[in-house]
Design an enzyme around this catalytic site. Structure first.
Site, PDB file in Angstrom:
ATOM      1  N   LYS A 259       0.825  -1.196   0.000  1.00 54.44           N
ATOM      2  CA  LYS A 259       0.000   0.000   0.000  1.00 54.44           C
ATOM      3  C   LYS A 259       0.868   1.258   0.000  1.00 54.44           C
ATOM      4  O   LYS A 259       1.997   1.213   0.481  1.00 54.44           O
ATOM      5  CB  LYS A 259      -0.869   0.022   1.278  1.00 54.44           C
ATOM      6  CG  LYS A 259      -2.006  -0.964   1.294  1.00 54.44           C
ATOM      7  CD  LYS A 259      -2.793  -0.859   2.588  1.00 54.44           C
ATOM      8  CE  LYS A 259      -3.937  -1.847   2.642  1.00 54.44           C
ATOM      9  NZ  LYS A 259      -5.002  -1.611   1.652  1.00 54.44           N
ATOM     10  N   ARG A 333     -10.397 -11.416   1.695  1.00 57.53           N
ATOM     11  CA  ARG A 333     -11.276 -12.430   1.096  1.00 57.53           C
ATOM     12  C   ARG A 333     -10.598 -13.807   1.088  1.00 57.53           C
ATOM     13  O   ARG A 333     -11.279 -14.829   1.126  1.00 57.53           O
ATOM     14  CB  ARG A 333     -11.687 -11.982  -0.315  1.00 57.53           C
ATOM     15  CG  ARG A 333     -10.537 -11.816  -1.276  1.00 57.53           C
ATOM     16  CD  ARG A 333     -10.892 -10.974  -2.475  1.00 57.53           C
ATOM     17  NE  ARG A 333     -10.925  -9.539  -2.171  1.00 57.53           N
ATOM     18  CZ  ARG A 333     -11.244  -8.597  -3.048  1.00 57.53           C
ATOM     19  NH1 ARG A 333     -11.540  -8.915  -4.283  1.00 57.53           N
ATOM     20  NH2 ARG A 333     -11.250  -7.328  -2.681  1.00 57.53           N
TER      21      ARG A 333
HETATM   22  N1  BES Z   1      -8.055  -3.813   4.347  1.00 58.02           N
HETATM   23  C1  BES Z   1      -8.258  -3.390   3.018  1.00 58.02           C
HETATM   24  C2  BES Z   1      -9.565  -2.618   2.816  1.00 58.02           C
HETATM   25  C3  BES Z   1      -9.688  -1.293   3.517  1.00 58.02           C
HETATM   26  C4  BES Z   1      -9.503  -0.131   2.818  1.00 58.02           C
HETATM   27  C5  BES Z   1     -10.058  -1.228   4.840  1.00 58.02           C
HETATM   28  C6  BES Z   1      -9.666   1.099   3.440  1.00 58.02           C
HETATM   29  C7  BES Z   1     -10.219  -0.013   5.445  1.00 58.02           C
HETATM   30  C8  BES Z   1     -10.019   1.159   4.749  1.00 58.02           C
HETATM   31  C9  BES Z   1      -8.294  -4.580   2.067  1.00 58.02           C
HETATM   32  O1  BES Z   1      -7.536  -5.665   2.437  1.00 58.02           O
HETATM   33  C10 BES Z   1      -7.755  -4.089   0.764  1.00 58.02           C
HETATM   34  O2  BES Z   1      -6.610  -3.721   0.725  1.00 58.02           O
HETATM   35  N2  BES Z   1      -8.597  -4.063  -0.264  1.00 58.02           N
HETATM   36  C11 BES Z   1      -8.192  -3.588  -1.548  1.00 58.02           C
HETATM   37  C12 BES Z   1      -8.725  -4.538  -2.574  1.00 58.02           C
HETATM   38  C13 BES Z   1      -8.170  -4.311  -3.942  1.00 58.02           C
HETATM   39  C14 BES Z   1      -6.718  -4.708  -3.976  1.00 58.02           C
HETATM   40  C15 BES Z   1      -8.946  -5.129  -4.915  1.00 58.02           C
HETATM   41  C16 BES Z   1      -8.806  -2.202  -1.744  1.00 58.02           C
HETATM   42  O3  BES Z   1      -9.945  -1.986  -1.312  1.00 58.02           O
HETATM   43  O4  BES Z   1      -8.124  -1.348  -2.270  1.00 58.02           O
HETATM   44 ZN    ZN Z   2      -5.496  -5.478   1.804  1.00 56.48          ZN
END
Ligand code: BES
Ligand code: ZN
Ligand code: ZN
Length: 479
Positions: A259, A333
């Site tokens: 990230k 997921r």
């Molecule tokens: N933990 C994150 C989702 C999240 C985002 C939680 C913002 C709280 C605040 C999750 O694991 C994630 O990183 N999701 C990605 C999915 C994408 C790679 C398809 C996302 O939402 O960007």
């Molecule tokens: Zn994630």
């Protein structure tokens, strides 16, 4: 904070401050302070502090705006109590009472007042070393003796303390709360409130074939675990068995699909779903609903270590389905897939998973409502109605079959991401593959588990959603 209920005329309440709701359109109070009417409008959450009100034992009276009477529900009562308590806490008032309005004195209002006060009392300041303000006691005052009010106050206390315990867990930084830390928290709740606790370690999960979960864990030095808390109702076992599955990623760096650093510190809250499941079990153990409930909390840290899984890796989940890991940041997921399969193998007849799953749900619904996805109309309605009663907002989202096309993978059964659009839906569609034909609800709480701005009734930080809904769902269950 000590919680109690007193039956007596408001004038006689012994407290450092007495909170009295005043309504828009009828701002005259019970103390003849109608002369203040120009200043006191009764608008929602308007607070006016009075000292030494003649004829009143309490040292202070806090007139708390309740808004229009026709719009006053338990949710407004909860927020009013929370805002008033936070205001008084800031002024170092230690003994607080709240007078129920005679028109709004039903048990649900007493429960909401207690919940609001306890939730308002929470501040995520555990690691601050300076002196902290504390409120010693909160008393609900009702005019006439009434047994259902006793139970409502007790219920409010149990539920809100459980919700705060979830918030406290979420607030722990990832260096203090690792997957083993979540397991320890689950064990402690089990020991204190009388639940059965079982834990699967890495080897157990390997033997069960949970390769989707283990793939996420392999980039971290912290071992993964799957914690389980089980509640069995007293008397005859219920036919239904509710499984609560909570995402327990103690830190989500994204893994190799790392990230951006801006805001990454917040990813300690990626275990908020797991914390809400533990919190709900804590209340369920005390309130003893008629349905059997088991919580499953898959716990991992998502890190880009030398053994981390790579984009392009293919893993076989416990269900047998193969997954192409296109993006290692879509890890929630993957761990939930195996946890859902496992929950089904343990006999759950209904499943509710709770997860900070996607940024896309925040784009869709902001921070006010959680996204609710379901393959089963009956369970969807149960969860929606529980959420309404509990005052935690959710919104039904679609799950059409053909969204599944977004998850096509050339080399495997499905990919773990579905491209740019509809990200919250494709994440839910992915989970649906593993919930199979078991009635299932998925709650995406990425936008609602944490608030960046302080509210009058709530500190900024972890919210503890949706503990109240989960507890209510179990309590209201009828077969
Ligand atoms: N933990 C994150 C989702 C999240 C985002 C939680 C913002 C709280 C605040 C999750 O694991 C994630 O990183 N999701 C990605 C999915 C994408 C790679 C398809 C996302 O939402 O960007
Ligand atoms: Zn994630
Ligand atoms: Zn995540």
């Amino acid at each position: 904070m000590k919680i109690s209920l007193e039956f007596q005329p408001v004038e006689r309440v012994d407290a450092e401050a007495l909170i009295v709701p005043v309504f828009e359109g009828r701002p005259e109070t019970r103390f003849g302070t109608a002369s203040l009417a120009g200043e006191v409008t009764g608008k929602a959450l308007e607070l006016t502090l009075l000292h030494h009100v003649p004829g009143v034992s309490a040292a202070r009276v806090l007139l708390a705006g309740a808004g229009k009477p026709e719009k006053f529900t338990a949710a407004e009562q909860r927020n009013l109590a929370g805002a008033a308590l936070r205001f008084l806490k800031l002024k170092s008032v230690a003994r607080v009472a709240l007078a129920l309005d005679p028109k709004f004195a039903a048990p649900e209002f007493a429960q909401a007042a207690v919940e609001g006060a306890i939730l308002g009392d929470f501040d995520p300041d555990k690691y601050k070393t300076g002196e902290k303000k504390t409120v010693e006691s909160f008393t609900v005052v009702a005019a006439a003796r009434d047994e259902p009010l006793d139970r409502a106050v007790e219920r409010g206390r149990i539920v809100a303390e459980a919700q705060n315990s979830a918030r406290a867990l979420v607030n722990e930084p990832a260096n203090k709360l690792t997957p083993s830390g979540v397991v320890a928290a689950a064990r402690q709740v089990a020991a204190e409130f009388g639940l059965e606790c079982q834990v699967l370690e890495r080897e157990d999960m390997a033997a069960l074939g949970m390769r989707a979960l283990l793939g996420v864990a392999q980039g971290s030095a912290e071992p993964p675990a799957l914690a389980m808390l089980r509640y069995q109702p007293p008397g005859a076992p219920s036919k239904a068995h509710l499984g609560l599955v909570g995402k327990g990623v103690t830190f989500d760096s994204g893994g190799i699909s790392i990230k951006p650093s801006d805001g990454m510190e917040k990813m300690k809250y990626d275990m908020a779903g797991g914390a809400s499941a533990i919190g709900a079990m804590r209340a369920i153990a005390q309130l003893k609903p008629a349905i059997a409930v088991t919580a499953f909390i898959p716990c991992v840290e998502n890190m880009p270590g030398g053994r981390a899984q790579r984009p392009g890796d293919i893993v076989a989940a416990m269900s047998g389905k193969t997954i192409e890991v296109i993006n290692t940041d879509a890890e929630g997921r993957l761990i939930l897939a195996d946890a859902l399969t496992y929950a089904r193998s343990r006999g759950c007849t209904h499943l509710v998973d709770v997860a900070t799953l996607t940024g896309a749900i925040v784009v869709a619904l902001g921070h006010l409502r959680a996204g609710l996805f379901s393959s089963d109309d009956g369970l969807r309605d149960r969860v929606l109605s529980a959420s309404q009663s509990a005052g935690e907002r959710m919104w039904p989202m679609p799950l059409d079959e053909d969204y599944k096309d977004y998850l096509k993978s050339a080399p495997a059964d499905l990919a773990n991401v579905g491209g740019r659009w509809g990200g919250a839906v494709t994440a839910a569609i992915f989970l649906k593959e593993f919930a199979g034909d078991t009635p299932w609800v998925h709650l995406d709480i990425a936008g609602t588990a944490w608030v960046d701005e302080e509210k009058p009734h709530l500190a900024k930080g972890p919210t503890g959603l949706p503990v109240r809904t989960l507890v209510r769902l179990a309590l209201d269950w009828e077969e």
